[in-house]
Design a protein around this motif. Sequence first.
Motif, PDB file in Angstrom:
ATOM      1  N   VAL A 275      11.430   3.011 -11.616  1.00 29.04           N
ATOM      2  CA  VAL A 275      11.405   3.267 -13.051  1.00 29.04           C
ATOM      3  C   VAL A 275      11.460   1.924 -13.775  1.00 29.04           C
ATOM      4  O   VAL A 275      12.430   1.173 -13.639  1.00 29.04           O
ATOM      5  N   SER A 276      10.420   1.611 -14.539  1.00 28.82           N
ATOM      6  CA  SER A 276      10.385   0.341 -15.266  1.00 28.82           C
ATOM      7  C   SER A 276      10.854   0.488 -16.706  1.00 28.82           C
ATOM      8  O   SER A 276      11.177  -0.507 -17.369  1.00 28.82           O
ATOM      9  N   GLY A 277      10.885   1.723 -17.209  1.00 28.21           N
ATOM     10  CA  GLY A 277      11.337   1.946 -18.570  1.00 28.21           C
ATOM     11  C   GLY A 277      11.512   3.421 -18.850  1.00 28.21           C
ATOM     12  O   GLY A 277      10.940   4.278 -18.164  1.00 28.21           O
ATOM     13  N   SER A 293      14.560  15.303 -23.208  1.00 23.87           N
ATOM     14  CA  SER A 293      13.116  15.178 -23.004  1.00 23.87           C
ATOM     15  C   SER A 293      12.744  13.712 -23.174  1.00 23.87           C
ATOM     16  O   SER A 293      13.025  13.112 -24.219  1.00 23.87           O
ATOM     17  N   VAL A 294      12.138  13.125 -22.149  1.00 26.19           N
ATOM     18  CA  VAL A 294      11.911  11.685 -22.119  1.00 26.19           C
ATOM     19  C   VAL A 294      10.509  11.375 -21.608  1.00 26.19           C
ATOM     20  O   VAL A 294       9.772  12.257 -21.160  1.00 26.19           O
ATOM     21  N   THR A 295      10.175  10.092 -21.675  1.00 25.16           N
ATOM     22  CA  THR A 295       8.963   9.578 -21.045  1.00 25.16           C
ATOM     23  C   THR A 295       9.367   8.474 -20.083  1.00 25.16           C
ATOM     24  O   THR A 295      10.019   7.503 -20.486  1.00 25.16           O
ATOM     25  N   LEU A 296       9.026   8.648 -18.810  1.00 23.52           N
ATOM     26  CA  LEU A 296       9.321   7.633 -17.806  1.00 23.52           C
ATOM     27  C   LEU A 296       8.132   6.700 -17.663  1.00 23.52           C
ATOM     28  O   LEU A 296       6.977   7.136 -17.615  1.00 23.52           O
ATOM     29  N   LEU A 297       8.416   5.393 -17.566  1.00 23.55           N
ATOM     30  CA  LEU A 297       7.415   4.379 -17.262  1.00 23.55           C
ATOM     31  C   LEU A 297       7.686   3.871 -15.857  1.00 23.55           C
ATOM     32  O   LEU A 297       8.848   3.624 -15.489  1.00 23.55           O
ATOM     33  N   LEU A 298       6.644   3.734 -15.050  1.00 22.44           N
ATOM     34  CA  LEU A 298       6.797   3.338 -13.648  1.00 22.44           C
ATOM     35  C   LEU A 298       6.145   1.992 -13.393  1.00 22.44           C
ATOM     36  O   LEU A 298       5.191   1.598 -14.075  1.00 22.44           O
ATOM     37  N   GLU A 299       6.690   1.290 -12.388  1.00 21.87           N
ATOM     38  CA  GLU A 299       6.188  -0.048 -12.081  1.00 21.87           C
ATOM     39  C   GLU A 299       4.756  -0.033 -11.579  1.00 21.87           C
ATOM     40  O   GLU A 299       3.958  -0.919 -11.893  1.00 21.87           O
TER      41      GLU A 299
END
Length: 442
Positions: A275-277, A293-299
């Motif tokens: 998880v980058s953010g 409720s979220v948004t995951l950013l991945l490397e």
Amino acid sequence: MSTTTELTETTLLRFATAGSVDDGKSTLVGRLLHDSKSILTDQLEAVERASASRGQEGPDLALLTDGLRAEREQGITIDVAYRYFATARRRFILADTPGHVQYTRNMVTGASTAELTVILVDARNGVVEQTRRHAAIAALLRVPHVVLAVNKMDLVGYEEQVFASIAEKFTAYATELGVPEVTSIPISALAGDNVVEPSANMDWYGGPTFLEHLETVPVSHDMAHCHARLPVQFVIRPQTAEHPDYRGYAGQIAAGTFRVGDPVTVLPSGRTTKVSGIDLLGKPVEAAYTPQSVTLLLEDDIDISRGDLIVPSKDAPSTTQDIEATVCHVADQPLTVGHRVLLKHGTRTVKAIVKDIPSRLTLDDLSLHPHPGQLVANDIGRVKIRAAEALPVDSYADSRRTGSFILIDPADGTTLTAGMVGESFASPEPVKDEAEDDGWDF
């Protein structure tokens, strides 16, 4: 302390009411809202006018929740009526569910997210089949707290022995089902006895009133100990000049906590990254938890789409095409061996076949009827299902969100069955696969 501050510091309790028709569920809810001063003046005036038009002298408090025209005309509850109210000690989301057998499916809906279920019985009738059915559903859905409200005590002379006999019988039955906690309260919803204020007519009862129990029952919303799960609902690619390479995976966290830097695995592909953010309401955060409720950013740039599940690499569930579960059948059309269905798990929907129905639960004595061949409306039974694709399922005991699913009719989209993975009242003997070969060879 101001009222606003008090309400922000109180806990939230989700609870559902259930019981046989005419046991007084809607009247209890109306009395609760009325006596706790949780209804507006114009709402009460509307109920008074509706009651007067029906020839009633006083306000029929059941009309506060029986909102559908058909419900008011028939004097019954059909749909699940949700109400939101608060006291100085706690906030509440209430689901008033129908009592008629044909609307049992709506009780499943109302109790599926509840931390407490209220099961009403008429003191004159005691425990009946629908009472047992609702207790079985509460046990299957693993509702942590069950309240037995013995209503209409005014019609049995407020007799202690009547209450004690019903409470003993129900508690014994619920214990066999595995219900962890039952609290029995004698009430008269119509007269207001033991709903909000203690009853002068039942001085032999020394327990809490109905509202007092709702305000004080322990509720835990701490899901940090659960394995983190994020069913991907939507892939966000804004493609703006400010964020030309933005790629986020949005959804509601079903359980647990995600933190920036966590190693994660994407299922069913099994690919790993970090998880980058994390974006929450448009702002970056270091951690997020259920039910946000979220948004995951991945490397890494991984092929991820709606229906995939993001999980911590160290706590990844196994994927399987073969699912065994206990189900409550909610459709009018039967569920049969060999039935081709759609299985919806989280945000993913796949083709599936009902390979076997090993048993059906008999509510009277909790015995298992082996190999019934089909389940009809309101039946509770065990099923074996084979999905066209491997699914990352948890046990329902570990997660009510990722351990549950529904079966859908592929022809018209009707919901057929609600299922709980791994749940069982007993362990039936292994059975031979009885589904015929019909070309859906998964």
